[in-house]
Enzyme design. Structure first.
Site, PDB file in Angstrom:
ATOM      1  CG  ASP A   1     -14.762 -14.499  25.861  1.00 13.42           C
ATOM      2  OD1 ASP A   1     -14.510 -15.000  24.662  1.00 13.42           O
ATOM      3  OD2 ASP A   1     -13.364 -13.985  26.551  1.00 13.42           O
TER       4      ASP A   1
ATOM      5  CG  HIS B   1     -18.552 -15.811  21.857  1.00 11.42           C
ATOM      6  ND1 HIS B   1     -18.167 -17.163  22.839  1.00 11.42           N
ATOM      7  CD2 HIS B   1     -17.838 -14.875  22.533  1.00 11.42           C
ATOM      8  CE1 HIS B   1     -17.177 -16.723  23.382  1.00 11.42           C
ATOM      9  NE2 HIS B   1     -16.978 -15.270  23.341  1.00 11.42           N
TER      10      HIS B   1
ATOM     11  CE1 TYR C   1      -7.704 -14.945  24.422  1.00 14.23           C
ATOM     12  CE2 TYR C   1      -7.782 -12.622  25.254  1.00 14.23           C
ATOM     13  CZ  TYR C   1      -8.350 -13.611  24.529  1.00 14.23           C
ATOM     14  OH  TYR C   1      -9.533 -13.462  24.024  1.00 14.23           O
TER      15      TYR C   1
END
Length: 367
Positions: A179, A345, A296
């Site tokens: 990630d 994931h 982010y």
């Protein structure tokens, strides 16, 4: 704190666990219209299921004890706390390896690979390939606690980890990422090219090139991967919110555990309930639900280059966002590419044997 390294075992006070259960018991449920459980986000039924399990059946102490089976430390770097597990291999020629997680995960992503990577002989593996493991919570995440200032994007986190490895006495080491760790791991190689021997990731980041000839010649597999990335970039609502308005959301997910799990589960709904709730518990109990999502916004603001010269190994799990190999080969020093036949994931957690094998093979050739 200062630049000293101090023992820091994990222990959440009973009062905080009691407060969590009390808040879960007093959840104010969001009304849901007929048909609102499809394509409108996390459904009321799913949140109720998770909240009920969290309140009545989930045992944080069992997971806390599992992580505390390994030694933990903390230090201060660039004005913020960095908490990390440090698991030294019994093998004398072990390769130092720093493992970087992402959002909405935590260090628990790697709990199933710690033993086999650090002590392979005890798990029936060749002891000639073993690792000293450094397992930090990203600044702003989990046990590292909230960061005191802004600016903690991929570049600044990677710089902090370069300093962490220096403090631990490692002059040559490898990096592993999932990630957000898929950006952080190669970035360590850019910042410390003489120290990082290679980066191993589950998703290889890339910039889509302005090259019609290359795009026209993509394999069917790569074309599907490119389309998946394009769809993700336009439909991942959580990423848009985190990038633009992280603090607006932070108030809600810091105040309500039901709100936190309802938000976070959109990115891990294929995981078992215990794993979902462990990651959510880490964010809740460390008060990092709001600070973790800022990565982010910080990444958007720093605009780091994607490509790096560090040798790159990639393992693609089938139930994860695929990378476009042709783009990765152009922009990275790609030396290993594996397409696994299972895993999500969170492949380190639900397909640990595959990740372990790939990491061992990759770094065995880079000593």
């Amino acid at each position: 704190m200062n630049d000293q390294i101090q023992p820091a075992p994990i222990h959440v006070p009973d009062a905080e666990l009691d407060d969590l259960k009390d808040r879960l018991a007093r959840t104010c449920w969001a009304p849901e219209p007929a048909g609102g459980d499809v394509d409108y986000g996390t459904s009321n039924a799913r949140v109720r299921e998770l909240v009920t399990y969290w309140k009545d059946r989930y045992d944080w102490r069992a997971w806390e004890a599992r992580l505390n089976a390994y030694p933990h430390y903390e230090t201060e770097i660039d004005g913020t706390r960095v908490h990390f597990g440090w698991i030294k291999s019994p093998e004398p020629d072990a390769i130092p390896l720093i493992l970087c997680h992402g959002w909405p995960g935590s260090v628990f992503e790697y709990v199933n690979v710690i033993g086999p990577l650090s002590d392979p002989a005890a798990h029936g593996l060749d002891p000639n390939v073993a690792f000293d493991l450094v397992l930090p919570s990203l600044p702003g995440f989990g046990f590292s606690g909230p960061t005191p200032d802004t600016g903690w994007g991929v570049g600044r986190i990677a710089a902090a980890f370069v300093e962490l490895m220096r403090r631990l006495g490692y002059s040559r080491y490898g990096t592993v990422g999932n990630d957000w760790g898929c950006g952080i791991a190669p970035e360590l190689g850019r910042l410390a090219p003489d120290a990082v021997i290679g980066a191993h990731v589950t998703e290889a980041w890339f910039d889509a090139p302005d090259d019609p000839e290359l795009i026209a010649g993509l394999s069917e597999r790569d074309r599907g991967a490119m389309e998946a990335w394009q769809q993700f970039s336009t439909t991942a609502a959580y990423a848009m919110v985190h990038s633009e308005q992280p603090q607006s959301l932070a108030h809600a997910i810091t105040d309500s555990p039901a709100g936190l799990v309802g938000w976070n589960v959109q990115c891990m709904d294929d995981q078992e309930v215990e794993a979902i709730l462990t990651h959510a518990s880490v964010h809740w109990l460390t008060n990092t639900a709001g600070s973790a999502i800022r990565i982010y916004a910080e990444a958007d603001r720093e605009q780091l280059p994607v490509a790096a010269d560090v040798p790159l190994g990639v393992i693609q799990f089938p139930h994860d966002l695929p990378s476009v190999r042709a783009f990765v080969e152009r922009q990275h020093n790609l030396v290993s590419w594996t397409e696994a036949d299972r895993g999500s994931h969170y492949g380190a957690y639900d397909a640990p044997d595959l990740l372990i094998d790939d990491v061992r093979q990759f770094f065995a050739g880079l000593r």
